[in-house]
Design a protein around this motif. Structure first.
Motif, mmCIF file in Angstrom:
data_model
loop_
_atom_site.group_PDB
_atom_site.id
_atom_site.type_symbol
_atom_site.label_atom_id
_atom_site.label_comp_id
_atom_site.label_asym_id
_atom_site.label_seq_id
_atom_site.Cartn_x
_atom_site.Cartn_y
_atom_site.Cartn_z
ATOM 1 N N VAL A 230 12.087 32.350 -47.522
ATOM 2 C CA VAL A 230 12.569 33.406 -46.632
ATOM 3 C C VAL A 230 11.677 33.502 -45.403
ATOM 4 O O VAL A 230 10.532 33.042 -45.409
ATOM 5 N N ILE A 231 12.208 34.090 -44.380
ATOM 6 C CA ILE A 231 11.452 34.308 -43.158
ATOM 7 C C ILE A 231 11.221 35.806 -43.023
ATOM 8 O O ILE A 231 12.170 36.598 -43.121
ATOM 9 N N VAL A 232 9.947 36.175 -42.837
ATOM 10 C CA VAL A 232 9.625 37.588 -42.686
ATOM 11 C C VAL A 232 9.228 37.821 -41.237
ATOM 12 O O VAL A 232 8.392 37.095 -40.694
ATOM 13 N N GLU A 233 9.848 38.789 -40.612
ATOM 14 C CA GLU A 233 9.511 39.109 -39.230
ATOM 15 C C GLU A 233 8.947 40.523 -39.182
ATOM 16 O O GLU A 233 9.603 41.467 -39.633
ATOM 17 N N VAL A 234 7.716 40.635 -38.688
ATOM 18 C CA VAL A 234 7.081 41.946 -38.618
ATOM 19 C C VAL A 234 6.945 42.335 -37.151
ATOM 20 O O VAL A 234 6.355 41.603 -36.356
ATOM 21 N N HIS A 235 7.505 43.466 -36.787
ATOM 22 C CA HIS A 235 7.493 43.902 -35.385
ATOM 23 C C HIS A 235 6.383 44.933 -35.161
ATOM 24 O O HIS A 235 6.217 45.846 -35.962
ATOM 25 N N PHE A 236 5.674 44.752 -34.042
ATOM 26 C CA PHE A 236 4.611 45.700 -33.692
ATOM 27 C C PHE A 236 4.869 46.300 -32.319
ATOM 28 O O PHE A 236 5.656 45.766 -31.534
ATOM 29 N N GLU A 237 4.182 47.414 -32.037
ATOM 30 C CA GLU A 237 4.267 48.041 -30.707
ATOM 31 C C GLU A 237 3.584 47.165 -29.656
ATOM 32 O O GLU A 237 4.117 46.897 -28.601
ATOM 33 N N ASP A 238 2.357 46.740 -30.001
ATOM 34 C CA ASP A 238 1.495 46.097 -29.010
ATOM 35 C C ASP A 238 1.507 44.573 -29.112
ATOM 36 O O ASP A 238 1.924 44.009 -30.106
ATOM 37 N N GLU A 239 0.974 43.993 -28.057
ATOM 38 C CA GLU A 239 0.878 42.539 -28.013
ATOM 39 C C GLU A 239 -0.057 42.042 -29.122
ATOM 40 O O GLU A 239 -1.067 42.687 -29.415
ATOM 41 N N LEU A 240 0.285 40.899 -29.711
ATOM 42 C CA LEU A 240 -0.471 40.420 -30.870
ATOM 43 C C LEU A 240 -1.345 39.225 -30.531
ATOM 44 O O LEU A 240 -1.058 38.479 -29.612
ATOM 45 N N LYS A 241 -2.429 39.082 -31.331
ATOM 46 C CA LYS A 241 -3.287 37.890 -31.235
ATOM 47 C C LYS A 241 -3.226 37.181 -32.584
ATOM 48 O O LYS A 241 -3.420 37.820 -33.623
ATOM 49 N N LEU A 242 -2.958 35.900 -32.534
ATOM 50 C CA LEU A 242 -2.799 35.143 -33.776
ATOM 51 C C LEU A 242 -4.064 35.224 -34.648
ATOM 52 O O LEU A 242 -3.986 35.262 -35.877
ATOM 53 N N THR A 243 -5.220 35.311 -33.974
ATOM 54 C CA THR A 243 -6.500 35.331 -34.716
ATOM 55 C C THR A 243 -6.627 36.574 -35.607
ATOM 56 O O THR A 243 -7.401 36.575 -36.556
ATOM 57 N N ASP A 244 -5.850 37.611 -35.308
ATOM 58 C CA ASP A 244 -5.901 38.818 -36.148
ATOM 59 C C ASP A 244 -5.184 38.632 -37.481
ATOM 60 O O ASP A 244 -5.216 39.507 -38.335
ATOM 61 N N PHE A 245 -4.522 37.490 -37.609
ATOM 62 C CA PHE A 245 -3.699 37.305 -38.824
ATOM 63 C C PHE A 245 -4.185 36.171 -39.708
ATOM 64 O O PHE A 245 -3.436 35.596 -40.481
#
Ligand SMILES: Nc1ncnc2c1ncn2[C@@H]1O[C@H](COP(=O)(O)OP(=O)(O)OP(=O)(O)O)[C@@H](O)[C@H]1O
Ligand SMILES: [Mg+2]
Length: 301
Positions: free
Chosen positions: A227-242
């Motif tokens: 499955v594909i999980v899509e998580v939406h956030f308010e702010d711009e994301l940085k891949l390093t945070d994940f």
């Protein structure tokens, strides 16, 4: 209802081997999609069933009759909506349908023709010459023509190509009703969502060979473990945070959406990891692969 055994087709022109040892049995009442890329051999197979192309090898039986020995009988059982639209342009819809009825020795079917034209939204155009119809109207006319003799099997070669979206949905309803009333249907289309919506069995043909033939539900089930999980956030994301989700192949889409891939059974682990980090997301969407994704996957491998 339809038995295709070891059918091969080599076009003399170009020495093209368009079909290679095709085996396909269709039972009464099935609704089957025949999918494949341009040039895969779909129309060749349909033209063989229609008697327009002579196969090089193999046997085809329609309702128990051999297409080689009982061509006339087989023609009564099937109705074909061809992909190419070569027909008598100077006739009106009414004239062409009367001519087609005559071909099967059917008289006094005015009421049925009225009904067909109404269901296919062609009543207003019944007096128009075929050459003056729009592309979408012509396709609908071809469906009416294929059904004039009430065939038990209807085979449609891309009936919705060039048909507008609203009319396409009208046609879907029409085909669903026809199927419910007992007609066996085989449909080719490049709109995969159409096959997903309508058909119960999916046959994929690639370079003249059948590479998949499964009930739709089973095909979807086999592939829907991912499955594909899509998580939406308010702010711009940085891949390093994940980093903490790295085993789920994190990707950032449109700056604020995190996309993860996981198996169904690991979904709760993903949710827990997100919760443990107190991530303030605004929306979370879990998507199963669509038939289109599965189709592309099969074609590629
Ligand atoms: N009359 C013909 N003479 C020679 N080759 C042909 C003929 N008709 C089709 N072919 C070749 O046979 C192969 C299969 O063509 P076919 O029309 O069956 O494909 P298709 O799956 O219906 O494709 P599409 O999605 O584009 O309609 C192609 O390579 C095509 O070029
Ligand atoms: Mg074709």
């Amino acid at each position: 209802m339809l038995n295709i055994s070891n059918v091969s087709m080599i076009y003399q022109k170009g020495k093209k081997e368009a079909l290679k040892d095709i085996n396909l049995n269709i039972a009464e009442g099935e609704f089957t999609a025949l999918l494949g890329q341009n040039g895969a051999g779909k129309s060749t197979l349909i033209n063989i069933l229609a008697g327009n192309v002579k196969k090089t090898q193999g046997t085809v039986k329609i309702g128990g009759y051999s297409i080689d020995r009982n061509e006339l009988e087989t023609k009564k059982i099937i109705g074909i909506v061809p992909q190419d639209t070569g027909y008598d342009f100077v006739f009106t819809i009414d004239e062409a349908l009367k001519k087609q009825s005559g071909y099967f020795g059917i008289k006094n079917n005015h009421e049925y023709i009225d009904e067909l034209l109404a269901e296919l939204y062609l009543t207003e155009k019944r007096g128009a010459r075929l050459r003056d119809l729009s592309g979408g109207m012509r396709r609908r006319f071809l469906i009416a023509k294929a059904l004039v003799h009430k065939p038990k099997i209807l085979i449609l070669d891309e009936p919705t190509a060039g048909v507008d979206i609203e009319m396409r949905h009208t046609l879907y309803d029409f085909l669903i009703k026809l199927h419910q009333s007992g007609t066996t249907i085989i449909l080719t289309t490049h709109y995969i969502e159409e096959a997903e919506k309508l058909c119960k069995r999916i046959v994929i043909i690639n370079d003249g060979k059948i590479i998949a033939d499964e009930p739709k539900e089973e095909l979807m089930e086999t592939f829907s473990k991912e499955v594909i999980v899509e998580v939406h956030f308010e702010d711009e994301l940085k891949l390093t945070d994940f980093e903490f989700l790295k085993e789920y192949a994190p990707q950032i889409e449109e700056k604020t959406k995190l996309q993860l891939k996981t198996s169904k059974k690991d979904l709760s682990k993903v949710f827990k990891k997100l919760a443990d980090q107190n991530m303030a997301f605004t929306n979370l969407v879990v998507e199963k692969p669509k038939l289109e994704d599965i189709y592309l996957d099969i074609i590629k491998h």
